[in-house]
Design a protein around this motif. Structure first.
Motif, PDB file in Angstrom:
ATOM      1  N   TYR A 123      -1.650  -4.583  -6.327  1.00 16.91           N
ATOM      2  CA  TYR A 123      -0.353  -3.894  -6.222  1.00 16.91           C
ATOM      3  C   TYR A 123       0.224  -3.569  -7.598  1.00 16.91           C
ATOM      4  O   TYR A 123       0.665  -2.441  -7.857  1.00 16.91           O
ATOM      5  N   GLU A 124       0.221  -4.542  -8.479  1.00 18.86           N
ATOM      6  CA  GLU A 124       0.812  -4.357  -9.805  1.00 18.86           C
ATOM      7  C   GLU A 124       0.120  -3.230 -10.566  1.00 18.86           C
ATOM      8  O   GLU A 124       0.785  -2.380 -11.178  1.00 18.86           O
ATOM      9  N   ALA A 125      -1.203  -3.185 -10.518  1.00 16.32           N
ATOM     10  CA  ALA A 125      -1.940  -2.150 -11.237  1.00 16.32           C
ATOM     11  C   ALA A 125      -1.617  -0.757 -10.701  1.00 16.32           C
ATOM     12  O   ALA A 125      -1.447   0.201 -11.472  1.00 16.32           O
ATOM     13  N   ARG A 126      -1.523  -0.626  -9.362  1.00 18.34           N
ATOM     14  CA  ARG A 126      -1.232   0.685  -8.771  1.00 18.34           C
ATOM     15  C   ARG A 126       0.182   1.147  -9.118  1.00 18.34           C
ATOM     16  O   ARG A 126       0.405   2.322  -9.430  1.00 18.34           O
ATOM     17  N   VAL A 127       1.136   0.230  -9.055  1.00 13.82           N
ATOM     18  CA  VAL A 127       2.522   0.595  -9.378  1.00 13.82           C
ATOM     19  C   VAL A 127       2.653   0.922 -10.862  1.00 13.82           C
ATOM     20  O   VAL A 127       3.326   1.895 -11.243  1.00 13.82           O
ATOM     21  N   HIS A 128       2.002   0.149 -11.718  1.00  9.66           N
ATOM     22  CA  HIS A 128       2.058   0.431 -13.153  1.00  9.66           C
ATOM     23  C   HIS A 128       1.467   1.799 -13.464  1.00  9.66           C
ATOM     24  O   HIS A 128       1.957   2.506 -14.363  1.00  9.66           O
ATOM     25  N   SER A 129       0.427   2.184 -12.758  1.00 17.73           N
ATOM     26  CA  SER A 129      -0.169   3.502 -12.960  1.00 17.73           C
ATOM     27  C   SER A 129       0.841   4.609 -12.665  1.00 17.73           C
ATOM     28  O   SER A 129       0.960   5.585 -13.424  1.00 17.73           O
ATOM     29  N   VAL A 130       1.590   4.446 -11.572  1.00 15.66           N
ATOM     30  CA  VAL A 130       2.610   5.442 -11.206  1.00 15.66           C
ATOM     31  C   VAL A 130       3.767   5.416 -12.209  1.00 15.66           C
ATOM     32  O   VAL A 130       4.192   6.463 -12.723  1.00 15.66           O
ATOM     33  N   LEU A 131       4.271   4.225 -12.507  1.00 19.96           N
ATOM     34  CA  LEU A 131       5.429   4.110 -13.394  1.00 19.96           C
ATOM     35  C   LEU A 131       5.124   4.624 -14.799  1.00 19.96           C
ATOM     36  O   LEU A 131       5.970   5.272 -15.432  1.00 19.96           O
ATOM     37  N   SER A 132       3.927   4.339 -15.289  1.00 19.37           N
ATOM     38  CA  SER A 132       3.586   4.777 -16.645  1.00 19.37           C
ATOM     39  C   SER A 132       3.531   6.297 -16.735  1.00 19.37           C
ATOM     40  O   SER A 132       4.050   6.897 -17.689  1.00 19.37           O
ATOM     41  N   GLU A 189       0.824  -1.211   0.000  1.00 15.92           N
ATOM     42  CA  GLU A 189       0.000   0.000   0.000  1.00 15.92           C
ATOM     43  C   GLU A 189       0.859   1.262   0.000  1.00 15.92           C
ATOM     44  O   GLU A 189       0.466   2.300  -0.545  1.00 15.92           O
ATOM     45  N   ALA A 190       2.045   1.180   0.611  1.00 17.16           N
ATOM     46  CA  ALA A 190       2.892   2.369   0.738  1.00 17.16           C
ATOM     47  C   ALA A 190       3.748   2.623  -0.500  1.00 17.16           C
ATOM     48  O   ALA A 190       4.046   3.777  -0.822  1.00 17.16           O
TER      49      ALA A 190
END
Length: 264
Positions: A54-63, A12-13
């Motif tokens: 988790y993967e979807a949230r991180v991909h949103s930030v990275l993209s 989450e963090a």
């Protein structure tokens, strides 16, 4: 361990911490550091721990951060050509809704141009075109595969638009992309859609028609799809009165009116 409380808390963090990290670094990052960050994004986006959501949230930030890096340093697309080709050629790049793939494809279409980097060559444009053409064929017309995630419409439209952009910069490719888009339009209108891993082809059909109409006027296509910095700055993709979708719709209506065709 994916359900462990400590793992869940970390998951989450991490997206928030990544956002803060990139926002801070972007304020002073030079070309070399931006290059390293972009490489890390491409590399790590495919090796995330499988915690639900988790993967979807991180991909949103990275993209979003990948696009921000490319906007600040457009030369990244030419400098990381090999890595971008490898990423786009990977079937796993369509994971998590293809958010990362959409951003990479958009960056290629936007910044792989001599107007952004004098080192860009026709050979590079042709190489990217062939790789993205093969990927688009794979996600739309090849037989369904359990190894290939479903491809959302935004990925398909991004691929088609980028292929058209590249063809406008290497005009020998225009007949080739026109033929491919014609096949895509036929596919999008076909009632037998079971082989296409996409839930909604309406947006694909509309964008295909717009791009085909635009390619009938190569000089206009180059102006619309590869505008000069005087045209593209500062509002080209932020002002609804000058954005690419509006330009595509306007040109499409003009072509249809001239040809006496019903609106697409």
């Amino acid at each position: 361990m994916a359900g462990c409380a400590r793992v869940v808390q970390c998951a989450e963090a991490v997206p928030t911490l990544l956002q803060v990290l990139f926002s801070s670094v972007a304020q002073f990052a030079d070309g070399a550091l931006a290059n390293q960050l972009a490489l890390a994004i491409l590399d790590r986006s495919d090796s995330l721990y499988q915690v639900p959501g988790y993967e979807a949230r991180v991909h949103s930030v990275l993209s979003s951060q990948f696009l921000a890096l490319c906007e600040q340093h457009p030369a990244l697309v030419v400098e990381l050509a090999r890595e971008l080709l490898e990423f786009a050629g990977s079937a796993s790049s369509t994971r998590s809704g293809g958010v990362m793939l959409t951003s990479v494809v958009w960056a290629i279409g936007e910044y792989l141009s001599v107007s952004w980097d004098r080192r860009c060559t026709v050979e590079q444009i042709n190489k990217f075109f062939e790789a993205l053409e093969a990927l688009l064929f794979e996600v739309t017309q090849s037989r369904p595969s359990t190894a290939l995630p479903k491809c959302p419409p935004q990925v398909i439209t991004a691929l088609m638009t980028t292929l058209t952009k590249l063809a406008s910069r290497s005009q020998d490719l225009i007949p080739r992309v026109s033929l491919f888009l014609s096949k895509m339009r036929t596919l999008a209108q076909s009632p037998a859609m079971s082989s296409v891993p996409c839930e909604d082809m309406g947006a694909v059909r509309v964008r295909t028609t717009e791009l085909l109409n635009l390619l009938k006027m190569p000089s206009v296509a180059q102006f619309v799809l590869t505008p000069s910095t005087e045209v593209s700055e500062p509002r080209y993709h932020r002002d609804t009165n000058t954005a690419l979708p509006l330009a595509l719709r306007t040109v499409s209506r003009l072509v249809e009116k001239e040809a006496g065709l019903p609106p697409g």
